[in-house]
Scaffold this motif. Structure first.
Motif, PDB file in Angstrom:
ATOM      1  N   CYS A 165       0.836  -1.188   0.000  1.00 43.09           N
ATOM      2  CA  CYS A 165       0.000   0.000   0.000  1.00 43.09           C
ATOM      3  C   CYS A 165       0.874   1.243   0.000  1.00 43.09           C
ATOM      4  O   CYS A 165       1.776   1.381   0.843  1.00 43.09           O
ATOM      5  CB  CYS A 165      -0.930   0.013   1.221  1.00 43.09           C
ATOM      6  SG  CYS A 165      -2.242   1.262   1.121  1.00 43.09           S
TER       7      CYS A 165
ATOM      8  N   ARG B  83      -0.740   8.408  -0.114  1.00 37.06           N
ATOM      9  CA  ARG B  83      -0.535   9.675  -0.825  1.00 37.06           C
ATOM     10  C   ARG B  83      -1.056  10.867  -0.031  1.00 37.06           C
ATOM     11  O   ARG B  83      -0.389  11.878   0.100  1.00 37.06           O
ATOM     12  CB  ARG B  83      -1.218   9.609  -2.189  1.00 37.06           C
ATOM     13  CG  ARG B  83      -0.915  10.795  -3.084  1.00 37.06           C
ATOM     14  CD  ARG B  83      -1.575  10.639  -4.440  1.00 37.06           C
ATOM     15  NE  ARG B  83      -1.218  11.716  -5.357  1.00 37.06           N
ATOM     16  CZ  ARG B  83      -0.149  11.722  -6.122  1.00 37.06           C
ATOM     17  NH1 ARG B  83       0.662  10.676  -6.102  1.00 37.06           N
ATOM     18  NH2 ARG B  83       0.116  12.748  -6.919  1.00 37.06           N
TER      19      ARG B  83
ATOM     20  N   THR C  54     -13.466   2.844  -2.195  1.00 42.40           N
ATOM     21  CA  THR C  54     -12.401   1.962  -2.662  1.00 42.40           C
ATOM     22  C   THR C  54     -12.788   1.442  -4.043  1.00 42.40           C
ATOM     23  O   THR C  54     -13.884   0.924  -4.228  1.00 42.40           O
ATOM     24  CB  THR C  54     -12.166   0.787  -1.708  1.00 42.40           C
ATOM     25  OG1 THR C  54     -13.390   0.055  -1.525  1.00 42.40           O
ATOM     26  CG2 THR C  54     -11.668   1.280  -0.356  1.00 42.40           C
ATOM     27  N   TRP C  55     -11.886   1.614  -4.996  1.00 45.48           N
ATOM     28  CA  TRP C  55     -12.082   1.136  -6.366  1.00 45.48           C
ATOM     29  C   TRP C  55     -11.102  -0.009  -6.605  1.00 45.48           C
ATOM     30  O   TRP C  55      -9.891   0.203  -6.667  1.00 45.48           O
ATOM     31  CB  TRP C  55     -11.798   2.256  -7.372  1.00 45.48           C
ATOM     32  CG  TRP C  55     -12.773   3.397  -7.347  1.00 45.48           C
ATOM     33  CD1 TRP C  55     -13.172   4.133  -6.272  1.00 45.48           C
ATOM     34  CD2 TRP C  55     -13.459   3.946  -8.491  1.00 45.48           C
ATOM     35  NE1 TRP C  55     -14.054   5.110  -6.656  1.00 45.48           N
ATOM     36  CE2 TRP C  55     -14.251   5.018  -8.013  1.00 45.48           C
ATOM     37  CE3 TRP C  55     -13.461   3.658  -9.852  1.00 45.48           C
ATOM     38  CZ2 TRP C  55     -15.044   5.787  -8.856  1.00 45.48           C
ATOM     39  CZ3 TRP C  55     -14.248   4.423 -10.695  1.00 45.48           C
ATOM     40  CH2 TRP C  55     -15.037   5.475 -10.198  1.00 45.48           C
ATOM     41  N   SER C  56     -11.599  -1.222  -6.717  1.00 51.65           N
ATOM     42  CA  SER C  56     -10.741  -2.397  -6.925  1.00 51.65           C
ATOM     43  C   SER C  56     -11.005  -3.009  -8.292  1.00 51.65           C
ATOM     44  O   SER C  56     -12.154  -3.145  -8.717  1.00 51.65           O
ATOM     45  CB  SER C  56     -10.989  -3.451  -5.840  1.00 51.65           C
ATOM     46  OG  SER C  56     -10.459  -3.046  -4.606  1.00 51.65           O
TER      47      SER C  56
ATOM     48  N   VAL D  52      -5.541  -4.237  -8.031  1.00 51.97           N
ATOM     49  CA  VAL D  52      -5.165  -2.899  -7.608  1.00 51.97           C
ATOM     50  C   VAL D  52      -6.393  -2.216  -7.000  1.00 51.97           C
ATOM     51  O   VAL D  52      -7.509  -2.354  -7.501  1.00 51.97           O
ATOM     52  CB  VAL D  52      -4.609  -2.061  -8.788  1.00 51.97           C
ATOM     53  CG1 VAL D  52      -5.634  -1.905  -9.907  1.00 51.97           C
ATOM     54  CG2 VAL D  52      -4.140  -0.698  -8.303  1.00 51.97           C
ATOM     55  N   THR D  53      -6.177  -1.514  -5.899  1.00 52.85           N
ATOM     56  CA  THR D  53      -7.248  -0.808  -5.208  1.00 52.85           C
ATOM     57  C   THR D  53      -6.834   0.636  -4.976  1.00 52.85           C
ATOM     58  O   THR D  53      -5.748   0.901  -4.456  1.00 52.85           O
ATOM     59  CB  THR D  53      -7.566  -1.461  -3.850  1.00 52.85           C
ATOM     60  OG1 THR D  53      -7.913  -2.837  -4.052  1.00 52.85           O
ATOM     61  CG2 THR D  53      -8.731  -0.741  -3.161  1.00 52.85           C
ATOM     62  N   HIS D  54      -7.704   1.557  -5.359  1.00 52.16           N
ATOM     63  CA  HIS D  54      -7.470   2.976  -5.119  1.00 52.16           C
ATOM     64  C   HIS D  54      -8.455   3.466  -4.055  1.00 52.16           C
ATOM     65  O   HIS D  54      -9.650   3.171  -4.121  1.00 52.16           O
ATOM     66  CB  HIS D  54      -7.675   3.788  -6.398  1.00 52.16           C
ATOM     67  CG  HIS D  54      -6.758   3.419  -7.522  1.00 52.16           C
ATOM     68  ND1 HIS D  54      -5.414   3.719  -7.519  1.00 52.16           N
ATOM     69  CD2 HIS D  54      -6.993   2.746  -8.676  1.00 52.16           C
ATOM     70  CE1 HIS D  54      -4.856   3.274  -8.625  1.00 52.16           C
ATOM     71  NE2 HIS D  54      -5.780   2.665  -9.340  1.00 52.16           N
TER      72      HIS D  54
ATOM     73  N   VAL E  86     -10.300   6.617  -2.874  1.00 53.94           N
ATOM     74  CA  VAL E  86     -10.652   7.827  -3.620  1.00 53.94           C
ATOM     75  C   VAL E  86     -11.670   8.655  -2.833  1.00 53.94           C
ATOM     76  O   VAL E  86     -12.501   8.102  -2.090  1.00 53.94           O
ATOM     77  CB  VAL E  86     -11.248   7.444  -4.994  1.00 53.94           C
ATOM     78  CG1 VAL E  86     -11.526   8.686  -5.831  1.00 53.94           C
ATOM     79  CG2 VAL E  86     -10.315   6.506  -5.741  1.00 53.94           C
TER      80      VAL E  86
ATOM     81  N   GLU F  92      -5.329  11.792  -9.973  1.00 54.45           N
ATOM     82  CA  GLU F  92      -4.398  11.522  -8.871  1.00 54.45           C
ATOM     83  C   GLU F  92      -4.653  12.443  -7.678  1.00 54.45           C
ATOM     84  O   GLU F  92      -4.352  12.086  -6.543  1.00 54.45           O
ATOM     85  CB  GLU F  92      -2.953  11.672  -9.347  1.00 54.45           C
ATOM     86  CG  GLU F  92      -2.523  10.570 -10.305  1.00 54.45           C
ATOM     87  CD  GLU F  92      -1.039  10.644 -10.624  1.00 54.45           C
ATOM     88  OE1 GLU F  92      -0.315  11.350  -9.889  1.00 54.45           O
ATOM     89  OE2 GLU F  92      -0.596  10.001 -11.590  1.00 54.45           O
TER      90      GLU F  92
ATOM     91  N   ILE G  40      -6.959  10.824  -5.133  1.00 57.47           N
ATOM     92  CA  ILE G  40      -6.575   9.532  -4.566  1.00 57.47           C
ATOM     93  C   ILE G  40      -5.876   9.718  -3.223  1.00 57.47           C
ATOM     94  O   ILE G  40      -4.957  10.520  -3.095  1.00 57.47           O
ATOM     95  CB  ILE G  40      -5.654   8.771  -5.534  1.00 57.47           C
ATOM     96  CG1 ILE G  40      -6.411   8.434  -6.821  1.00 57.47           C
ATOM     97  CG2 ILE G  40      -5.118   7.495  -4.892  1.00 57.47           C
ATOM     98  CD1 ILE G  40      -5.544   7.804  -7.889  1.00 57.47           C
TER      99      ILE G  40
ATOM    100  N   THR H 208      -3.033   3.930  -2.808  1.00 62.15           N
ATOM    101  CA  THR H 208      -3.179   2.880  -3.815  1.00 62.15           C
ATOM    102  C   THR H 208      -2.501   1.616  -3.296  1.00 62.15           C
ATOM    103  O   THR H 208      -1.391   1.676  -2.773  1.00 62.15           O
ATOM    104  CB  THR H 208      -2.546   3.298  -5.153  1.00 62.15           C
ATOM    105  OG1 THR H 208      -3.242   4.435  -5.670  1.00 62.15           O
ATOM    106  CG2 THR H 208      -2.633   2.163  -6.173  1.00 62.15           C
TER     107      THR H 208
END
Length: 344
Positions: A173, A176, A187-189, A202-204, A206, A235, A238, A241
C-alpha cells in the motif's frame, strides 16, 4: 473464500425459512415495541441515545464487524446475485465500495491510521472476486463434478479434490494523502493482471463522489459523468493505492488464474488458448510468445485487447512479485539484535 460462502449458502437455505418466523414471534412475545419506546423515552434516555449514535457512526470498528463486512460481501454475491454474467470487456472494470473513517481508526496524527487500510482492502477485494468470478469459483468449488482441474498425480486424469479457496499472498500500500476522521471515501478495486500463479488486484482509495464512471455495467446503478470533458487529474482525488495478490487453491494444488477467469466467461477466444507449457510448467501464453501483439480491432474486445491490458499491469506487478525474494534476507539476528521490548 468460496468454500466459506458455500457453507453459508447451505446454512441459510436450510435455516432461513425457519429463522424468520421465529425472530418475528420472539419480537412479538418480547414486546419489542415497548422496549424500543422505553429506550428512547425512559430514564437515562440521553445517555442511551448518545451511546447509540456513537455505535452507529463507528460500527465498522466494533468486534466482529470485519467478519460481517467480509462475509456479507461473499454471501451477497454468491447467494443473492448468483445469476449475473459479464462479458470479457468487463474483466478490468472496477467495483466501488463506500465507507468512512470511524473514531477507532484515527491515530495520534488525527487521521486514518495506516494499519486500518488493510481491513478495507479485505472487504473491497471480497466484493470484486465474489462478484466478477462467482461462476468460476462456483465451478471450482464443485471440481469433483465439473472436472476443470485434473490431479497431476493421477494416472487416470482424476479431478483434483479438496476444498476450494482463495488465499491472500501479499499486499503493498502506497499512501498519498491523509483521510480525516469521519471523512467518507470509496475503494475502487479491479484486476491488474495475472501470471501462472497469482492474480493481482489494484485498489485505489478515492474521495467519495469526486469521481464518477462513464457508465455502469448491467445490473448496477449510480450517477455517471454527465460529459466526457477534458482528461481529469484523478491523482489529486486519490488517498492511497494498494496492490494485492491472490492465489486460487483446490486443496494444496494451485489453480491457474485463467481457469477461474475463463469459467467466469471473461476470456475471449485466443489462438492456441490462454495457457502454454514451458519446461513442464503452465504459464500465460503471453509470457511464452512474447513480442509485439497484433493490432487489436478498436471496435471489438478480443484476446489482443485483454492481453494488452494484462501486459500493462505486468509492468507494475513484476516489481511487486520480486519482493518475495526479501524472505531470504532474514538472518535470524546473526550479527545481534537491538533488544526485546514489551507491549508489542
Amino acid at each position: 473464500m468460496a468454500s466459506s460462502a458455500g457453507t453459508v449458502n447451505r446454512v441459510l437455505r436450510l435455516a432461513g425459512p425457519a429463522l424468520l418466523p421465529a425472530i418475528a414471534y420472539g419480537a412479538y412475545k418480547g414486546n419489542a415495541t415497548g422496549a424500543i419506546e422505553s429506550f428512547f423515552t425512559g430514564p437515562g434516555r440521553t445517555s442511551r441515545i448518545i451511546a447509540l449514535v456513537v455505535v452507529l457512526f463507528n460500527w465498522k470498528s466494533l468486534p466482529m464487524a470485519w467478519t460481517v463486512r467480509v462475509w456479507s460481501a461473499m454471501v451477497s454475491h454468491f447467494l443473492f446475485r448468483r445469476f449475473h454474467t459479464h462479458t470479457p470487456d468487463k474483466l478490468f472494470h472496477p467495483v466501488i465500495t463506500s465507507t468512512h473513517v470511524s473514531l477507532l481508526e484515527v491515530d495520534y496524527n488525527l487521521h486514518k491510521s495506516n494499519s486500518t487500510y488493510f481491513a478495507d482492502l479485505d472487504v473491497s477485494r471480497s466484493h470484486l472476486v465474489s462478484h466478477l468470478f462467482a461462476r468460476g469459483c462456483r465451478a471450482l468449488a464443485h471440481n469433483a463434478t465439473t472436472k476443470l482441474v485434473v490431479d497431476p498425480s493421477s494416472s487416470t486424469s482424476e479431478p483434483a479434490r479438496g476444498k476450494f479457496g482463495v488465499m491472500l499472498g501479499a499486499v503493498h500500500c502506497s499512501f498519498r494523502r491523509e483521510i480525516a476522521p469521519y471523512q467518507a471515501y470509496e475503494t475502487w478495486s479491479r484486476v491488474l493482471g495475472w501470471d501462472r500463479k497469482w492474480m493481482y488486484i489494484v485498489t485505489h482509495f478515492v474521495e467519495k463522489g469526486a469521481v464518477r464512471p462513464r457508465s455502469w455495467d448491467a445490473g448496477s446503478f449510480g450517477a455517471t459523468r454527465k460529459t466526457d470533458g477534458e482528461p481529469q487529474e484523478w491523482e489529486r482525488k486519490i488517498f492511497a493505492t494498494a496492490v494485492s495478490k491472490y492465489v486460487f487453491k483446490i486443496g494444496r494444488l494451485t489453480v491457474h488464474p485463467v481457469v477461474v477467469i475463463g469459467e467466469s466467461g471473461l476470456l475471449p477466444e485466443r489462438p492456441g488458448g490462454w495457457v502454454a507449457v514451458e519446461d513442464g510448467a503452465a504459464q500465460p501464453a503471453g509470457l511464452v510468445t512474447g513480442g509485439e501483439l497484433p493490432e487489436a480491432n478498436p471496435s471489438e474486445w478480443d484476446w489482443r485487447r485483454t492481453e494488452e491490458e494484462r501486459r500493462k499491469g505486468e509492468e507494475f506487478v513484476r516489481h511487486f512479485a520480486s519482493l518475495d525474494g526479501l524472505h531470504s534476507r532474514f538472518d535470524g539476528g546473526e550479527d545481534g539484535a537491538l533488544g526485546r521490548f514489551g507491549l508489542g
